[in-house]
Structure formats: C-alpha cells, structure tokens
Scaffold this motif. Structure first.
Motif, PDB file in Angstrom:
ATOM      1  N   VAL A 301      40.602  22.024  29.798  1.00 34.74           N
ATOM      2  CA  VAL A 301      39.960  21.391  28.045  1.00 34.74           C
ATOM      3  C   VAL A 301      40.277  19.524  28.331  1.00 34.74           C
ATOM      4  CG1 VAL A 301      39.873  20.890  25.332  1.00 34.74           C
ATOM      5  CG2 VAL A 301      39.977  23.052  26.937  1.00 34.74           C
ATOM      6  N   VAL A 302      41.839  19.255  29.262  1.00 37.90           N
ATOM      7  CA  VAL A 302      42.853  17.770  29.219  1.00 37.90           C
ATOM      8  C   VAL A 302      40.944  17.259  30.449  1.00 37.90           C
ATOM      9  CG1 VAL A 302      44.126  17.074  30.249  1.00 37.90           C
ATOM     10  CG2 VAL A 302      44.187  18.873  27.854  1.00 37.90           C
ATOM     11  N   MET A 303      41.288  18.101  31.407  1.00 35.39           N
ATOM     12  CA  MET A 303      40.309  17.516  32.205  1.00 35.39           C
ATOM     13  C   MET A 303      39.344  17.373  32.317  1.00 35.39           C
ATOM     14  SD  MET A 303      42.651  17.221  34.735  1.00 35.39           S
ATOM     15  CE  MET A 303      41.429  16.311  35.842  1.00 35.39           C
ATOM     16  N   ILE A 304      38.198  18.033  31.582  1.00 35.18           N
ATOM     17  CA  ILE A 304      36.964  18.329  30.904  1.00 35.18           C
ATOM     18  C   ILE A 304      37.109  16.631  30.381  1.00 35.18           C
ATOM     19  CG2 ILE A 304      35.360  18.513  29.650  1.00 35.18           C
ATOM     20  CD1 ILE A 304      35.128  19.681  32.463  1.00 35.18           C
ATOM     21  N   GLN A 305      37.991  16.426  29.001  1.00 37.14           N
ATOM     22  CA  GLN A 305      37.793  15.539  28.608  1.00 37.14           C
ATOM     23  C   GLN A 305      38.384  14.266  29.345  1.00 37.14           C
ATOM     24  OE1 GLN A 305      40.189  17.194  24.676  1.00 37.14           O
ATOM     25  NE2 GLN A 305      41.551  16.056  25.952  1.00 37.14           N
ATOM     26  N   ARG A 343      37.920   5.627  42.096  1.00 38.82           N
ATOM     27  CA  ARG A 343      39.799   5.143  42.610  1.00 38.82           C
ATOM     28  C   ARG A 343      40.883   5.204  41.161  1.00 38.82           C
ATOM     29  NH1 ARG A 343      38.901   2.324  48.331  1.00 38.82           N
ATOM     30  NH2 ARG A 343      37.522   3.702  49.205  1.00 38.82           N
ATOM     31  N   MET A 344      39.909   4.151  40.663  1.00 34.02           N
ATOM     32  CA  MET A 344      41.092   3.999  39.546  1.00 34.02           C
ATOM     33  C   MET A 344      41.473   5.130  38.542  1.00 34.02           C
ATOM     34  SD  MET A 344      39.173   0.528  37.849  1.00 34.02           S
ATOM     35  CE  MET A 344      39.848   0.169  36.511  1.00 34.02           C
ATOM     36  N   MET A 345      40.734   6.105  38.113  1.00 35.78           N
ATOM     37  CA  MET A 345      41.584   7.481  37.235  1.00 35.78           C
ATOM     38  C   MET A 345      41.304   8.083  37.847  1.00 35.78           C
ATOM     39  SD  MET A 345      38.791   6.533  34.088  1.00 35.78           S
ATOM     40  CE  MET A 345      39.188   7.587  33.218  1.00 35.78           C
ATOM     41  N   GLY A 346      41.334   8.342  38.959  1.00 37.24           N
ATOM     42  CA  GLY A 346      42.047   9.587  39.979  1.00 37.24           C
ATOM     43  C   GLY A 346      43.364   9.980  40.090  1.00 37.24           C
ATOM     44  N   TYR A 347      43.697  10.214  39.058  1.00 39.25           N
ATOM     45  CA  TYR A 347      44.987  10.750  38.306  1.00 39.25           C
ATOM     46  C   TYR A 347      45.707  11.643  38.563  1.00 39.25           C
ATOM     47  CZ  TYR A 347      45.721   6.141  35.572  1.00 39.25           C
ATOM     48  OH  TYR A 347      45.360   4.785  35.183  1.00 39.25           O
ATOM     49  N   ASP A 348      46.108  12.523  38.521  1.00 36.83           N
ATOM     50  CA  ASP A 348      47.107  13.846  38.550  1.00 36.83           C
ATOM     51  C   ASP A 348      47.141  14.324  37.243  1.00 36.83           C
ATOM     52  OD1 ASP A 348      49.919  13.676  37.903  1.00 36.83           O
ATOM     53  OD2 ASP A 348      50.654  13.520  40.131  1.00 36.83           O
ATOM     54  N   GLN A 349      47.077  15.722  37.180  1.00 33.53           N
ATOM     55  CA  GLN A 349      47.230  16.366  35.736  1.00 33.53           C
ATOM     56  C   GLN A 349      48.260  15.947  35.100  1.00 33.53           C
ATOM     57  OE1 GLN A 349      46.801  20.459  35.746  1.00 33.53           O
ATOM     58  NE2 GLN A 349      44.220  20.253  36.163  1.00 33.53           N
ATOM     59  N   GLU A 350      49.761  16.028  35.562  1.00 34.78           N
ATOM     60  CA  GLU A 350      49.973  15.269  34.840  1.00 34.78           C
ATOM     61  C   GLU A 350      50.524  14.082  34.218  1.00 34.78           C
ATOM     62  OE1 GLU A 350      55.482  14.347  35.837  1.00 34.78           O
ATOM     63  OE2 GLU A 350      54.056  15.467  36.883  1.00 34.78           O
ATOM     64  N   ASP A 351      50.013  12.666  35.116  1.00 36.59           N
ATOM     65  CA  ASP A 351      49.565  11.851  34.534  1.00 36.59           C
ATOM     66  C   ASP A 351      48.790  11.482  33.826  1.00 36.59           C
ATOM     67  OD1 ASP A 351      51.701  10.603  36.427  1.00 36.59           O
ATOM     68  OD2 ASP A 351      50.407   9.876  38.431  1.00 36.59           O
ATOM     69  N   ILE A 352      47.221  12.646  33.884  1.00 41.97           N
ATOM     70  CA  ILE A 352      46.491  12.326  32.880  1.00 41.97           C
ATOM     71  C   ILE A 352      47.248  13.097  31.454  1.00 41.97           C
ATOM     72  CG2 ILE A 352      44.369  13.525  32.437  1.00 41.97           C
ATOM     73  CD1 ILE A 352      43.446  13.015  35.335  1.00 41.97           C
ATOM     74  N   SER A 359      47.794   7.447  24.700  1.00 47.16           N
ATOM     75  CA  SER A 359      47.044   6.739  24.162  1.00 47.16           C
ATOM     76  C   SER A 359      45.939   7.732  22.791  1.00 47.16           C
ATOM     77  CB  SER A 359      45.734   6.912  25.204  1.00 47.16           C
ATOM     78  OG  SER A 359      46.167   5.720  26.453  1.00 47.16           O
ATOM     79  N   PHE A 360      45.815   8.478  22.237  1.00 43.92           N
ATOM     80  CA  PHE A 360      45.834   9.165  21.739  1.00 43.92           C
ATOM     81  C   PHE A 360      46.418   9.962  20.931  1.00 43.92           C
ATOM     82  CE2 PHE A 360      42.536   8.919  25.283  1.00 43.92           C
ATOM     83  CZ  PHE A 360      41.666   7.544  24.870  1.00 43.92           C
ATOM     84  N   GLU A 361      46.055  10.361  19.821  1.00 46.29           N
ATOM     85  CA  GLU A 361      46.495  10.901  17.952  1.00 46.29           C
ATOM     86  C   GLU A 361      46.935  12.772  18.578  1.00 46.29           C
ATOM     87  OE1 GLU A 361      46.493  12.451  13.663  1.00 46.29           O
ATOM     88  OE2 GLU A 361      45.511  10.606  14.781  1.00 46.29           O
ATOM     89  N   ASN A 362      46.248  12.857  19.295  1.00 45.87           N
ATOM     90  CA  ASN A 362      46.697  14.837  20.439  1.00 45.87           C
ATOM     91  C   ASN A 362      46.147  14.489  21.116  1.00 45.87           C
ATOM     92  OD1 ASN A 362      47.437  15.289  17.133  1.00 45.87           O
ATOM     93  ND2 ASN A 362      45.214  15.273  16.836  1.00 45.87           N
ATOM     94  N   LEU A 363      47.308  15.451  22.070  1.00 44.16           N
ATOM     95  CA  LEU A 363      46.548  15.941  23.770  1.00 44.16           C
ATOM     96  C   LEU A 363      44.881  16.162  23.758  1.00 44.16           C
ATOM     97  CD1 LEU A 363      47.090  15.934  26.592  1.00 44.16           C
ATOM     98  CD2 LEU A 363      48.165  18.260  25.883  1.00 44.16           C
ATOM     99  N   ILE A 364      44.632  17.089  22.754  1.00 47.08           N
ATOM    100  CA  ILE A 364      43.403  17.695  22.878  1.00 47.08           C
ATOM    101  C   ILE A 364      42.456  17.368  21.819  1.00 47.08           C
ATOM    102  CG2 ILE A 364      41.889  19.725  22.505  1.00 47.08           C
ATOM    103  CD1 ILE A 364      43.234  19.742  24.241  1.00 47.08           C
ATOM    104  N   TRP A 365      41.713  16.573  22.394  1.00 46.48           N
ATOM    105  CA  TRP A 365      40.088  16.078  21.288  1.00 46.48           C
ATOM    106  C   TRP A 365      39.824  16.920  20.310  1.00 46.48           C
ATOM    107  CZ3 TRP A 365      37.408  12.673  25.797  1.00 46.48           C
ATOM    108  CH2 TRP A 365      38.623  12.080  26.152  1.00 46.48           C
ATOM    109  N   GLU A 366      39.204  15.875  18.866  1.00 41.45           N
ATOM    110  CA  GLU A 366      38.356  16.279  18.094  1.00 41.45           C
ATOM    111  C   GLU A 366      36.726  16.309  18.641  1.00 41.45           C
ATOM    112  OE1 GLU A 366      38.645  15.173  14.059  1.00 41.45           O
ATOM    113  OE2 GLU A 366      40.291  15.976  13.797  1.00 41.45           O
TER     114      GLU A 366
END
Length: 377
Positions: A301-305, A343-352, A359-366
């Motif tokens: 779910v996080v990666m789709i976000q 390239r700018m957003m090519g983070y690994d999952q931990e950094d994401i 940056s957001f109130e919850n890890l999983i968005w509404e």
C-alpha cells in the motif's frame, strides 16, 4: 530452476554511453558496495599514478557513495563521457550499481523479476515505443501468492483504457485500502475486484464526485517544492529544477485562479497525448516497485502511495516547465522530467516510509487524500 519474468522489451535495452543525452554518472548518489570498495582499495586511479580510488569514496546517509566533483559528476567520467575505470581496468571493476543500472532485478523464493528503471532516457524511449507493456510470462499464471494476485489486479486496471489514468490510480487505491482494512483476503475475493460490474460501479461512483483542480494544483505544487528542496540546496539537476522551482515558489505565494484554471485546461489537452507513455510507465512501476521480496500488504500500500505521488509530481513538473513558454509540449521535455523525477524519488522502502511518516499524519493515507493528489482528468 526459478521462473524468470521480464518486461518484454527488457533485452532490447542497450547503453549508448557517451552519446546519452542524460548521463547516469552525474547529479545523484552512485552507491559503492562492499566488494567493490575492497577491490578499489587495491587499484590505482589511473595506470600513470598512484592515487588510490578509496579517496573518491565517502559516506552519505549510512551508505558508501562516489564523491562527485565540483561539476556534480563522477570523478572517473572523462571528457568523452566515458568511464576511466572501465577504460583502465575493464567492466569487472564497476560497482554493482554502475554495472546493473538501469536494470532492476528482484529475486524471490520461486522467481526472478527483471525490469528497467525510467531514470534512463533510453528506457523511457523503449517504454514510449510499446503499445502496451507485456511480460515474458503471463502474470495470471502466478497464482500461488495473494500479493502477486493483488499486483496483477492492479496492472489489469491500469491497462484498462476504459478508465483514465487518474481514475485507474484512484480505483486501485480504493481496492487496496479495502483489502488492507480487511487484513485477510482470499484469492476468490481478489477475483471479485476484477469483475466488470464491480469496477464499473466504482468507476461511476468516482465520476459522480467533485474534484477541484486548484486544490490538486496547490497540493502538487507544495509537494514538488518539498521534494526539490534538498536537490536545490545541493545544486543538483539545476537546469531542470531551478527554473520551474522559481515558478512554483511564485505560485505558492499568489496566483490568478481564473488564469491558472485556463492554463491547466490547455496543459491537460497537450499532456493527454502522452497517455500511452504514462500508462506504460505506471504499469512498469507497479510491476517493479510495488512488490519486493520482503513485502507485506502494508508495504505494498505504501509503495502504491509513493508511485502515485511520483506520478503527480512528475506531471506537475512538466506543467511548470510548460508554463515557461506555453507552447506545444515536446516529447523531450516530458522524457527529461520523467528521468529527473524518477531519479529524485528513487528511494528505498525504508527511506520512503521515513519520508511519509514525517510528512503526513499517518503512514497509510485516506482515499480522499490520494484523490486530491491525483485529481480528475
């Protein structure tokens, strides 16, 4: 023997080295793996002197990387845009990152998956040449894992041209949240999400919602400036980021709402001519980055976000670039910003996860937030 699954154009990729319009040896972190680090300590920089390569490696964010020079390039890149390491010592001296990029390989217990990263302009060209992204094996044959079934379902929706790209992303995220909130799901329940009647009902529901283009514009503008901030401080991708970041900053302070609405409408008409490219891009992103060997449902779910956010910022960056002259939107501009933002957003999952947590109130968005981010077409 493990099954191998590739995007069907994977073997068509060829690095054009010094002829590349967007060299991969500049303006980003080039990782140095442990084996390469040890190997380099026993080599000289060139055959003519005794400089040790170790002095060109530094620690950054807990990882060894090549220290870029004042021109923000790898110090081993020569004037012909060729690698001095390869010229002096052969391909075997390259670090894992340099040897593999832009190839991406994920190895699972039962299979290996191969794809190409859009941080390379040649890869974007290959994507653009495909009428539809296909794979060397039928993804529907991979039915032994629920997460695989979810990924196949997402790709199927993204490739359905009855739904716009924005609507496809919204539908995918709605279904994902429904699955995530149920915690457990069976294959037969995944199959229900593929039912045409259910998808049409979801599509019709989204059609009846009201989306305010200025709200989406403002959110994308803020996110773009946030993502671009560190790169601007480090003076990376300056020729691409700085002109549009100045525009974004001005727009964040004040703008003529009526004028921006008209500009967005004009831009959307031109941007729509690249629908096939961006649909292909999102299919490949879902295939290659939504599901990793260590993934669980939450990380999917996080990666789709993150993929949705990457697409939104990419689209907004192209809009800001188009505002500079408001002329016909060229393929070169589109391709360049796909490369830069990838390239700018090519983070690994931990950094994401760390970024989203901060940056957001919850890890999983509404669902409503993703809808705001993507907006209606």
């Amino acid at each position: 023997m493990k099954k191998e699954i590739k995007t069907d154009y994977y073997d068509n990729f060829t690095c054009i080295a010094g002829k590349c319009s967007f060299n991969c040896c500049q303006e980003w972190k080039i990782a140095v793996d442990d084996d390469t680090y040890i190997k380099w300590n026993h080599l000289s920089l060139t055959k003519q002197n005794n400089d040790y390569i170790d002095q060109y490696v530094k620690q950054k964010d807990g990882t060894r990387v090549i220290a870029l020079n004042e021109q923000k390039q790898c110090p081993f890149l020569n004037e012909q845009k060729l690698c001095n390491l390869v010229l002096n010592f052969g391909d075997e001296v390259l670090s894992e990152t340099c040897a593999i990029f832009p190839r991406q390989i994920h190895e699972f217990a039962d299979r290996k998956e191969y794809s190409l990263l859009p941080g390379c302009p040649e890869v974007v060209d290959l994507m653009n040449q495909q009428d539809k992204i296909c794979f060397t094996k039928n993804l529907f044959d991979l039915d032994e894992d629920i997460l695989l079934q979810i990924r196949t379902m997402m790709i199927t929706i993204m490739q359905n041209q009855h739904f716009s790209i924005s609507k496809s992303v919204m539908m995918i995220f709605y279904i994902l949240l429904d699955i995530y909130q149920n915690k457990s799901v069976l294959k037969k329940e995944i199959d229900e999400y593929k039912d045409k009647a259910i998808l049409k009902e979801l599509s019709d529901t989204i059609d009846n919602m009201q989306f305010l283009s200025l709200d989406t514009f403002e959110e994308n503008n803020e996110l773009f400036l946030d993502i671009a901030e560190n790169y601007r401080k480090q003076e990376l991708y300056t020729s691409y980021l700085e002109p549009i970041a100045v525009i974004a900053e001005n727009l964040s302070r004040d703008y003529d709402k009526r004028k921006v609405i008209v500009q967005l409408q004009k831009f959307d008409k031109q941007f729509s001519s690249y629908e096939k490219l961006f649909r292909n891009y999102l299919v490949v992103e879902i295939f290659s980055n939504s599901l990793m060997p260590e993934s669980d449902l939450e990380s999917l779910v996080v990666m789709i976000q993150w993929i949705a956010m990457e697409y939104a910022i990419m689209r907004h960056s192209i809009f800001l670039s188009w505002l500079l002259e408001e002329e016909k939107l060229s393929y070169t501009v589109v391709r360049n910003y796909i490369v830069v933002i990838s390239r700018m957003m090519g983070y690994d999952q931990e950094d994401i996860c760390e970024y989203l947590d901060k940056s957001f109130e919850n890890l999983i968005w509404e669902w409503g937030y993703l809808a705001l981010l993507i907006g209606a077409e």
